[in-house]
Design an enzyme around this catalytic site. Structure first.
Site, PDB file in Angstrom:
ATOM      1  N   ARG A  11     -15.998 -45.146 -35.051  1.00  0.00           N
ATOM      2  CA  ARG A  11     -14.968 -45.230 -34.181  1.00  0.00           C
ATOM      3  C   ARG A  11     -14.311 -46.649 -34.306  1.00  0.00           C
ATOM      4  O   ARG A  11     -14.884 -47.493 -34.839  1.00  0.00           O
ATOM      5  CB  ARG A  11     -15.394 -45.230 -32.768  1.00  0.00           C
ATOM      6  CG  ARG A  11     -15.887 -43.684 -32.419  1.00  0.00           C
ATOM      7  CD  ARG A  11     -16.458 -43.400 -31.041  1.00  0.00           C
ATOM      8  NE  ARG A  11     -15.213 -43.721 -30.114  1.00  0.00           N
ATOM      9  CZ  ARG A  11     -14.188 -42.694 -29.921  1.00  0.00           C
ATOM     10  NH1 ARG A  11     -14.336 -41.479 -30.729  1.00  0.00           N
ATOM     11  NH2 ARG A  11     -13.247 -42.701 -29.148  1.00  0.00           N
ATOM     12  N   GLY A  98     -23.217 -58.359 -40.400  1.00  0.00           N
ATOM     13  CA  GLY A  98     -22.151 -57.455 -40.112  1.00  0.00           C
ATOM     14  C   GLY A  98     -20.912 -58.155 -39.636  1.00  0.00           C
ATOM     15  O   GLY A  98     -21.341 -59.231 -38.799  1.00  0.00           O
ATOM     16  N   ASP A 100     -18.819 -57.598 -37.362  1.00  0.00           N
ATOM     17  CA  ASP A 100     -18.708 -57.745 -35.746  1.00  0.00           C
ATOM     18  C   ASP A 100     -19.468 -58.733 -35.122  1.00  0.00           C
ATOM     19  O   ASP A 100     -19.215 -59.274 -34.242  1.00  0.00           O
ATOM     20  CB  ASP A 100     -18.880 -56.272 -35.322  1.00  0.00           C
ATOM     21  CG  ASP A 100     -20.345 -55.567 -35.764  1.00  0.00           C
ATOM     22  OD1 ASP A 100     -20.708 -56.295 -36.678  1.00  0.00           O
ATOM     23  OD2 ASP A 100     -20.503 -54.571 -35.229  1.00  0.00           O
ATOM     24  N   ARG A 101     -20.621 -58.822 -35.854  1.00  0.00           N
ATOM     25  CA  ARG A 101     -21.676 -59.811 -34.965  1.00  0.00           C
ATOM     26  C   ARG A 101     -21.232 -61.437 -35.057  1.00  0.00           C
ATOM     27  O   ARG A 101     -21.207 -62.014 -34.299  1.00  0.00           O
ATOM     28  CB  ARG A 101     -22.983 -59.892 -35.593  1.00  0.00           C
ATOM     29  CG  ARG A 101     -23.926 -58.611 -35.433  1.00  0.00           C
ATOM     30  CD  ARG A 101     -25.228 -58.425 -36.399  1.00  0.00           C
ATOM     31  NE  ARG A 101     -25.960 -59.497 -35.843  1.00  0.00           N
ATOM     32  CZ  ARG A 101     -27.125 -59.801 -36.534  1.00  0.00           C
ATOM     33  NH1 ARG A 101     -27.279 -59.304 -37.691  1.00  0.00           N
ATOM     34  NH2 ARG A 101     -27.946 -60.777 -36.162  1.00  0.00           N
TER      35      ARG A 101
END
Length: 244
Positions: A11, A98, A100-101
Site C-alpha cells: 500500500r 528502510g 521509511d524509518r
C-alpha cells in the site's frame, strides 16, 4: 506543486504539497493504479515527485511506470542516509535501513529538540530511538497486528477465530478471545518495553505513526500521534536537496 509518495510493500500514501500547504492526499494499493485517479485533476501542475519506499525492486519499477502515466515531472527516490543535519544513523551500512524509518526519524528529529522514540505501527512495527544529540541509538522491527493474524491463520489452521481490534488483555474464555486478547497482551507488553527503554535512554517524547497508531495508544503507549511522519520527513529532505 510536489507529489510525495510513501510506498510500502503493498500500500501507499500520497500527498500533494504546494509550498508546505497540503492540497490533497490519499491512499492506494501498489498493484491497483486506480489511486492515480485522485491525482488526475492536478497532473499538469505537478513539478516533481519525491518517493520513500520499502517495496521490492519489481514493485518500485511498477510505481515508476504508474507515475509516468500521470506526469512527466522528474521522480526522485530518497533512501536512508548516514547522517543529515545532525541526525546520525546508527547503522554501519545505512543502505540496509528502510527508507521509511529514516524519513520518520528525520521528521521527528526536526520537530523535537529532545531525545525521541519513533514508533511506526504498520504492516511491521518499527521502533527507533534518537538521543538528544541526534544519535540513532538503534531500534527494533516486529510483526504488526495483521501480520500476526495472517500467521496464526496460515500456520495454525485449526485455530479458528474471528479477528478483532480488541484492546482487552484479560485471559480469553474462547479461542477468538484467546487470540485477540493475546495479540493485545503482546502489544501491551511491547508498549511497556518501549516506556522502559525511553526512560533508560533519557528520551523525552514518543511519536507514533502508521495504521495501528491509535491501537498502540489505546493499549497505553504514552505518545503523540503523527499520522504522516514518513511523508513529513520526505518533504523536508526533498526540499533541502532541491535548494540551490
Amino acid at each position: 506543486m510536489k507529489l510525495l509518495v510513501d510506498a510500502g510493500n503493498s500500500r501507499l500514501k500520497w500527498r500533494l504539497d504546494d509550498q508546505g500547504r497540503v492540497v490533497s492526499n490519499g491512499i492506494g494499493a501498489l498493484d491497483e493504479p486506480e489511486w492515480l485517479a485522485g491525482l488526475g485533476p492536478f497532473a499538469d501542475k505537478i513539478s516533481g515527485v519525491a518517493v520513500s519506499t520499502v517495496a521490492s525492486e519489481g514493485r518500485r519499477l511498477d510505481l515508476v511506470s504508474q507515475l509516468a502515466r500521470l506526469t512527466s515531472a522528474p521522480v526522485r527516490f530518497h533512501w536512508a542516509e548516514s547522517q543529515r543535519s545532525g541526525l546520525v544513523n546508527g547503522y554501519t551500512d545505512c543502505q540496509k535501513m528502510g527508507a521509511d524509518r529514516w524519513h520518520a526519524m528525520y521528521a521527528a528529529w526536526r520537530r523535537s529538540d529532545q531525545g525521541v522514540a519513533v514508533v511506526d505501527a504498520g504492516s511491521a512495527v518499527t521502533v527507533d530511538y534518537v538521543s538528544a544529540g541526534g544519535q540513532h541509538l538503534g531500534g527494533f522491527i516486529l510483526p504488526g497486528l495483521q501480520m500476526m493474524v495472517r500467521s496464526l491463520r496460515t500456520d495454525a489452521a485449526r485455530i479458528g477465530f474471528d479477528p478483532s481490534q480488541a484492546l482487552d488483555t484479560t485471559p480469553g474464555l474462547s479461542t477468538t478471545q484467546c487470540v485477540n486478547h493475546g495479540l493485545a497482551w503482546l502489544t501491551a507488553a511491547m508498549v511497556g518495553r518501549i516506556h522502559d527503554d525511553v526512560k533508560r535512554a533519557g528520551l523525552r517524547q514518543v511519536l507514533v505513526t502508521g495504521g495501528d497508531a491509535d491501537r498502540l495508544v489505546g493499549l497505553g503507549l504514552n505518545a503523540v500521534v503523527a499520522r504522516e511522519l514518513v511523508l513529513d520527513g520526505l518533504a523536508l529532505i526533498d526540499e533541502e536537496d532541491q535548494r540551490p
